[in-house]
Motif scaffolding. Structure first.
Motif, short mmCIF file in Angstrom:
data_model
loop_
_atom_site.label_atom_id
_atom_site.label_comp_id
_atom_site.label_asym_id
_atom_site.label_seq_id
_atom_site.Cartn_x
_atom_site.Cartn_y
_atom_site.Cartn_z
N PRO A 366 25.59 36.57 17.60
CA PRO A 366 26.86 36.01 18.10
C PRO A 366 27.94 35.90 17.04
O PRO A 366 29.12 35.81 17.38
CB PRO A 366 26.45 34.64 18.64
N GLN A 367 27.57 35.89 15.75
CA GLN A 367 28.58 35.75 14.69
C GLN A 367 28.74 37.02 13.86
O GLN A 367 29.36 37.00 12.81
CB GLN A 367 28.20 34.57 13.79
N ASP A 368 28.18 38.12 14.34
CA ASP A 368 28.40 39.41 13.68
C ASP A 368 29.72 40.01 14.14
O ASP A 368 30.27 39.61 15.18
CB ASP A 368 27.24 40.37 14.01
N PRO A 369 30.28 40.96 13.39
CA PRO A 369 31.57 41.55 13.77
C PRO A 369 31.51 42.16 15.17
O PRO A 369 30.58 42.86 15.53
CB PRO A 369 31.77 42.65 12.72
N GLY A 370 32.52 41.84 15.95
CA GLY A 370 32.56 42.33 17.32
C GLY A 370 33.70 41.68 18.08
O GLY A 370 34.36 40.77 17.58
N SER A 373 32.94 36.54 21.74
CA SER A 373 31.59 36.07 22.09
C SER A 373 31.21 36.42 23.52
O SER A 373 30.35 35.78 24.10
CB SER A 373 31.50 34.56 21.89
N ILE A 374 31.87 37.41 24.12
CA ILE A 374 31.59 37.77 25.51
C ILE A 374 30.39 38.70 25.57
O ILE A 374 30.24 39.60 24.74
CB ILE A 374 32.83 38.44 26.14
N LEU A 375 29.52 38.46 26.53
CA LEU A 375 28.33 39.29 26.75
C LEU A 375 28.62 40.35 27.82
O LEU A 375 29.39 40.08 28.75
CB LEU A 375 27.16 38.42 27.18
N PRO A 376 28.02 41.53 27.72
CA PRO A 376 27.20 42.03 26.60
C PRO A 376 28.06 42.36 25.37
O PRO A 376 29.22 42.74 25.52
CB PRO A 376 26.56 43.31 27.17
N ARG A 377 27.46 42.25 24.18
CA ARG A 377 28.15 42.59 22.94
C ARG A 377 27.86 44.04 22.57
O ARG A 377 26.71 44.49 22.67
CB ARG A 377 27.68 41.69 21.81
N PRO A 378 28.87 44.78 22.13
CA PRO A 378 28.64 46.18 21.71
C PRO A 378 27.87 46.23 20.39
O PRO A 378 27.71 45.20 19.72
CB PRO A 378 30.06 46.73 21.56
N PRO A 379 27.40 47.41 19.99
CA PRO A 379 26.69 47.53 18.71
C PRO A 379 27.60 47.20 17.53
O PRO A 379 28.83 47.13 17.66
CB PRO A 379 26.26 49.00 18.68
N LEU A 380 26.99 47.01 16.37
CA LEU A 380 27.77 46.82 15.15
C LEU A 380 28.66 48.03 14.91
O LEU A 380 28.27 49.16 15.22
CB LEU A 380 26.83 46.61 13.96
N PRO A 381 29.86 47.83 14.34
CA PRO A 381 30.78 48.95 14.12
C PRO A 381 30.17 50.03 13.22
O PRO A 381 29.37 49.74 12.32
CB PRO A 381 31.98 48.28 13.44
N GLN A 382 30.57 51.27 13.46
CA GLN A 382 30.01 52.40 12.73
C GLN A 382 30.32 52.33 11.24
O GLN A 382 29.54 52.82 10.41
CB GLN A 382 30.54 53.71 13.32
#
Length: 527
Positions: A366-370, A373-382
């Motif tokens: 939930p606190q990673d870059p993105g 906080s809305i679900l679903p969360r996309p993958p971590l940035p490339q």
């Protein structure tokens, strides 16, 4: 012989309310005539299953449609060996909705070729709750407690039968009604006043005299309310959840429909080849870790110990859940994560046998870059993951939540501190802290949803709410919650929480698909 086969083909399709044009019947007769009787029955069943999944314009089937179904079945056979392991991101999960007239689930994504909007309009939000209600209503209506007795059969004296009533039934009455059971959504249409809502209307409920069954009862959760109706108020005596349904029962009604997602045309459970591959691989195991603070030296040392320990006997998959940093904010956050993942990639690369034989799945926290906080969360940035994917080609960066299909096993991974939110928003807190995990798992399974909370507490992209559904129930649901680790089985579905790897003495979970066993593991402080 050909006439007998032709008659058998015609009869099988008629049993499903379908009929074939003459050229379609001739085509099927020709391709099935080279098989033995048992293989013919198997192929017919699979072809019909494939056909019924299509949006049919008519019950009279053309040759082209049958040819396409046969090719899809052949492709499924060829790809079984390749589809042993699949990671399914949240945005590609099929969206099924229950058609009450046909009494089956229809895949809306396959019927609509337009791209799904991330930010839907008001009708999409209404459909979100309507779909949840319809799913639970059809499931509850089939339960033994609510199915009417079959005419002519001997009465069942051991089981008390109940009848579900709609809110409209209550509102249409001016007299007192007693001993009612209503399935509806618990909501506050007015501040401080609870209502029970279903597609037919909303009625105010009095919760002053009640008995709560196990579970977390939050606003926007669907409940079975038992009580009496008088003076436009439904007085609730007991409040419970819709009864859960094991996956085997669900599939007995809906066949081999692939609700889970992935490349397989039918449910993985229906594949004999995948089942055989699963049995032939008893050493398969999955390692689950959450809260991997890569910016802390001590955590990286423990991960090095973990990789060294598994280097001679690689797991099928490592699943790493965020947060991936102990300091998730600041202008250097992305740059620090880039450096952390470079160090992790170099650490894994020291074990070529591990890189070659294991998958490495990364689920954002939930606190990673993105994007919020809305679900679903996309993958971590490339920009963060590029070095890792180059050094470790078997690494997979996916969404939160995500799904993993391994042979016939269905696994759901969800990284969210959800228990704390459920406790804060529940109408009644469990009497014992030791019961929190059981109450939470019961809530999730009965609601058939990973986050049965109000949308202002746990925001969800309305168009992709289906990605959080648990229907049919998977084999395993892994929660990456900072709450204490636990393992609870409900209706045949195993729910386990990894706990925080960085804060909880470097503990993690190991799952063995062959025995469906979950094992608690930990890296010693001294190692």
């Amino acid at each position: 012989m050909a006439n007998k086969l032709k008659s058998s083909i015609t009869s099988c399709f008629k049993m499903h309310g379908l009929s074939l044009r003459s050229e379609a019947t001739k085509y099927l007769t020709n391709i099935l005539s080279t098989l033995n009787e048992r293989e013919q029955e198997d192929w017919l069943e699979r072809i019909i299953e494939t056909v019924t999944k299509q949006p049919l314009a008519s019950a009279l089937l053309k040759k082209e449609l049958i040819e396409a179904a046969v090719e899809e079945c052949k492709q499924g056979d060829d790809e079984d060996n390749e589809n042993v392991f699949n990671v399914i991101d949240a945005f590609s999960v099929p969206r099924f909705t229950f058609n009450q007239e046909q009494k089956k689930f229809l895949n809306l994504f396959s019927r609509d070729t337009r791209p799904v909007s991330l930010h839907g309009n008001a009708s999409v939000k209404a459909a979100l709750f309507l779909d949840r209600y319809i799913l639970l209503h059809q499931r509850t209506s089939r339960h033994n407690l609510f199915t009417p007795p079959v005419q002519g059969s001997a009465p069942d004296t051991k089981t008390t039968k109940f009848q579900l009533k709609s809110v409209e039934y209550l509102l249409g009455s001016t007299a007192k009604l007693g001993e009612l059971i209503v399935l509806g959504m618990l909501t506050q249409l007015k501040e401080g006043k609870y209502f029970l809502e279903d597609p037919t209307g909303a009625v105010e409920v009095d919760l002053k005299v009640y008995q709560f069954h196990k579970g977390f009862f939050t606003e926007n959760s669907f409940v079975l309310a038992e009580g009496w109706y008088e003076d436009q108020i439904f007085h609730v005596n007991g409040l419970g959840f819709p009864p859960p349904e094991p996956a085997e029962i669900t599939r007995s009604f809906f066949g081999t429909v692939n609700f889970f997602g992935g490349p397989l045309p039918t449910c993985a459970k229906a594949s004999d080849k995948l089942s055989a591959l699963e049995s032939a691989n008893p050493d398969a195991m999955f390692v689950f870790l959450s809260d991997i603070w890569l910016d802390q030296v001590r955590v990286r040392e423990k991960l090095a110990t973990l990789f060294l320990g598994y280097s001679e006997m690689p797991p099928t998959c490592f699943v790493f859940c965020g947060n991936f940093s102990s300091t998730p904010y600041g202008h250097n956050h992305v740059k620090n994560l880039q450096e952390c993942f470079k160090m992790l990639a170099d650490m894994i690369s020291e074990h070529p046998y591990l890189v070659e034989n294991s998958k490495f799945v990364f689920v954002p926290g939930p606190q990673d870059p993105g994007p919020g906080s809305i679900l679903p969360r996309p993958p971590l940035p490339q920009c963060i993951t590029e070095y890792m994917t180059q050094r470790v080609p078997s690494s997979i960066f996916t969404t939160n939540p995500c799904r993993i299909q391994f042979c016939t096993q269905e696994i759901v991974i969800f990284r969210e501190d959800i228990i704390m939110k459920m406790c804060r928003n529940s109408i009644k807190f469990p009497e014992s802290r030791s019961e929190i995990a059981k109450n939470f798992m019961k809530s999730v399974v009965c609601q058939a949803h990973l986050s049965p909370l109000p949308l202002h507490v746990s925001p969800v992209y309305w168009s992709h709410d289906n990605a959080l559904r648990l229907y049919p129930l998977p084999d395993l649901v892994v929660f990456g919650d900072k709450y204490d680790p636990y393992m609870v089985t409900t209706a045949g579905c195993i729910g386990t929480n990894t706990g925080s790897f960085s804060k909880n003495s470097y503990s993690f979970k190991v799952y063995y698909p062959s025995t469906r066993a979950v094992e608690d593991s930990q890296i010693d402080e001294e190692s």
